[in-house]
Design a protein around this motif. Structure first.
Motif, short mmCIF file in Angstrom:
data_model
loop_
_atom_site.label_atom_id
_atom_site.label_comp_id
_atom_site.label_asym_id
_atom_site.label_seq_id
_atom_site.Cartn_x
_atom_site.Cartn_y
_atom_site.Cartn_z
N GLY A 128 0.79 -1.22 0.00
CA GLY A 128 0.00 0.00 0.00
C GLY A 128 0.83 1.27 0.00
O GLY A 128 0.27 2.37 -0.13
N THR A 129 2.16 1.17 0.14
CA THR A 129 3.01 2.36 0.14
C THR A 129 2.98 3.02 -1.24
O THR A 129 3.11 2.36 -2.27
CB THR A 129 4.47 2.00 0.48
N ARG A 130 2.81 4.33 -1.24
CA ARG A 130 2.83 5.09 -2.50
C ARG A 130 4.22 5.08 -3.10
O ARG A 130 5.20 5.37 -2.42
CB ARG A 130 2.38 6.53 -2.25
N VAL A 131 4.31 4.76 -4.38
CA VAL A 131 5.57 4.79 -5.13
C VAL A 131 5.33 5.58 -6.40
O VAL A 131 4.71 5.09 -7.35
CB VAL A 131 6.08 3.38 -5.48
N SER A 132 5.77 6.84 -6.43
CA SER A 132 5.60 7.67 -7.61
C SER A 132 6.89 7.71 -8.40
O SER A 132 7.98 7.80 -7.83
CB SER A 132 5.16 9.09 -7.24
N LEU A 133 6.77 7.67 -9.71
CA LEU A 133 7.91 7.68 -10.62
C LEU A 133 7.74 8.85 -11.58
O LEU A 133 6.74 8.92 -12.29
CB LEU A 133 7.98 6.36 -11.40
N PHE A 134 8.72 9.75 -11.58
CA PHE A 134 8.64 10.89 -12.49
C PHE A 134 9.91 10.97 -13.33
O PHE A 134 10.99 11.17 -12.79
CB PHE A 134 8.44 12.21 -11.73
N PRO A 135 9.78 10.81 -14.66
CA PRO A 135 10.97 10.81 -15.51
C PRO A 135 11.46 12.23 -15.80
O PRO A 135 10.68 13.12 -16.11
CB PRO A 135 10.47 10.14 -16.79
N LEU A 136 12.78 12.39 -15.72
CA LEU A 136 13.41 13.63 -16.16
C LEU A 136 14.02 13.48 -17.56
O LEU A 136 14.55 14.42 -18.12
CB LEU A 136 14.51 14.04 -15.18
N ALA A 137 13.95 12.25 -18.10
CA ALA A 137 14.45 11.95 -19.43
C ALA A 137 13.69 10.72 -19.92
O ALA A 137 12.85 10.17 -19.21
CB ALA A 137 15.96 11.67 -19.37
N GLU A 162 7.08 -2.63 -16.92
CA GLU A 162 7.75 -3.21 -18.09
C GLU A 162 6.95 -2.91 -19.36
O GLU A 162 5.72 -3.03 -19.39
CB GLU A 162 7.92 -4.72 -17.92
N GLY A 163 7.65 -2.50 -20.41
CA GLY A 163 7.01 -2.17 -21.68
C GLY A 163 6.58 -0.72 -21.80
O GLY A 163 6.17 -0.29 -22.88
N LEU A 164 6.68 0.03 -20.71
CA LEU A 164 6.31 1.45 -20.76
C LEU A 164 7.52 2.30 -21.12
O LEU A 164 8.64 2.02 -20.70
CB LEU A 164 5.76 1.91 -19.40
N GLU A 165 7.28 3.33 -21.90
CA GLU A 165 8.33 4.28 -22.27
C GLU A 165 8.02 5.60 -21.57
O GLU A 165 7.14 6.33 -21.97
CB GLU A 165 8.39 4.45 -23.78
N PHE A 166 8.76 5.87 -20.49
CA PHE A 166 8.55 7.08 -19.70
C PHE A 166 9.30 8.24 -20.33
O PHE A 166 10.42 8.09 -20.84
CB PHE A 166 9.05 6.88 -18.27
N CYS A 167 8.72 9.42 -20.26
CA CYS A 167 9.41 10.65 -20.66
C CYS A 167 8.64 11.83 -20.09
O CYS A 167 7.44 11.72 -19.79
CB CYS A 167 9.55 10.77 -22.17
N PRO A 168 9.28 12.99 -19.88
CA PRO A 168 8.62 14.12 -19.23
C PRO A 168 7.38 14.62 -19.96
O PRO A 168 6.44 15.10 -19.32
CB PRO A 168 9.71 15.20 -19.18
N ASP A 169 7.38 14.52 -21.30
CA ASP A 169 6.23 15.01 -22.06
C ASP A 169 5.32 13.87 -22.51
O ASP A 169 4.52 14.03 -23.44
CB ASP A 169 6.68 15.84 -23.26
N GLY A 170 5.43 12.72 -21.85
CA GLY A 170 4.60 11.57 -22.20
C GLY A 170 4.18 10.81 -20.96
O GLY A 170 3.59 11.36 -20.03
N LYS A 171 4.53 9.54 -20.91
CA LYS A 171 4.12 8.67 -19.81
C LYS A 171 4.88 9.00 -18.53
O LYS A 171 6.11 9.07 -18.53
CB LYS A 171 4.37 7.21 -20.20
N ILE A 172 4.15 9.22 -17.44
CA ILE A 172 4.74 9.38 -16.12
C ILE A 172 4.11 8.35 -15.19
O ILE A 172 3.19 7.63 -15.59
CB ILE A 172 4.58 10.81 -15.56
#
Length: 224
Positions: free
Chosen positions: A146-155, A169-179
């Motif tokens: 239940g612990t919150r785990v936030s992921l914010f990409p800087l690149a 897995e399979g996600l492409e993170f980027c600041p102007d897309g998926k966070i």
């Protein structure tokens, strides 16, 4: 390097400082470094810093007089923040930064930028409600379900996870897309990344857990 240490270091900034957070950081480190105006926060809390690093434009003469001259290390260039100047001049297994969040947004964002640019330095920013660090190549965190785990990409970043309610897995993170705001631990979490650039944001009450995990972690990114 201005400061060389084999144990964690507390780095104090000039933003609002919660005494509870400072005391919690001092449980994990004995040496204290101030980033420029953080010297005032340090002195106000009865601590004479082992070093003061910065361009010295935010420290009064009165505060400077209370610090031995050989502990004052001016870095006069104006192309970086005092947090950046301090972080890149500290060699330590872990830097616990306090007094850098909750103030000016541009200053706080600049801290995250500096953490990414110096991703070879292990640094954890401690705020009143959150902990923030640049994810190393691999890290295991023994978190309560239940612990919150936030992921914010800087690149642009890709990775894999175990122990998250919503796997990455399979996600492409980027600041102007998926966070990855407000993911959740189902138990112990392991994160593996292909590139540097992901900020991990956890609740403040995970401090001891995160410090132990970062100290035990061996791999690191190169500086950008």
């Amino acid at each position: 390097m201005i400061v060389h240490e084999l144990e964690p270091i507390v780095l104090i900034g000039g933003a609002s400082l919660n005494n509870r957070d400072l005391d919690a950081c001092l449980k994990h480190a004995t040496r204290v470094v101030a980033a420029d105006g953080g010297a005032l926060n340090s002195i106000k809390n009865g601590i004479t810093p082992d070093a003061v690093i910065g361009d010295m434009d935010s420290i009064s003469a009165e505060i400077l007089r209370q610090i031995p001259q050989d502990r004052i290390h001016p870095v006069t260039e104006q192309d970086s923040t005092d947090f950046d100047k301090a972080l890149r001049n500290i060699s330590a297994p872990l830097v616990l930064g306090v007094g850098f969040t909750g103030g000016r947004v541009d200053h706080e964002l600049a801290c995250y930028h500096a953490m990414l640019m110096h991703a070879d330095r292990r640094c954890l920013l401690v705020g009143e409600s959150d902990l923030v660090f640049v994810a190393p190549p691999e890290l295991t965190l023994p978190l309560a379900p239940g612990t919150r785990v936030s992921l914010f990409p800087l690149a642009a970043v890709t990775g894999r996870s175990d122990g998250l309610r919503w796997p990455i897995e399979g996600l492409e993170f980027c600041p102007d897309g998926k966070i990855g705001t407000s993911n959740m631990a189902t138990g112990e979490v392991t994160l593996r990344w292909q590139q540097p650039g992901m900020l991990v944001i956890l609740p403040r009450d995970c401090l001891d857990t995160v410090v132990r995990a970062l100290e035990a972690q061996s791999g690191s990114w190169p500086a950008l």
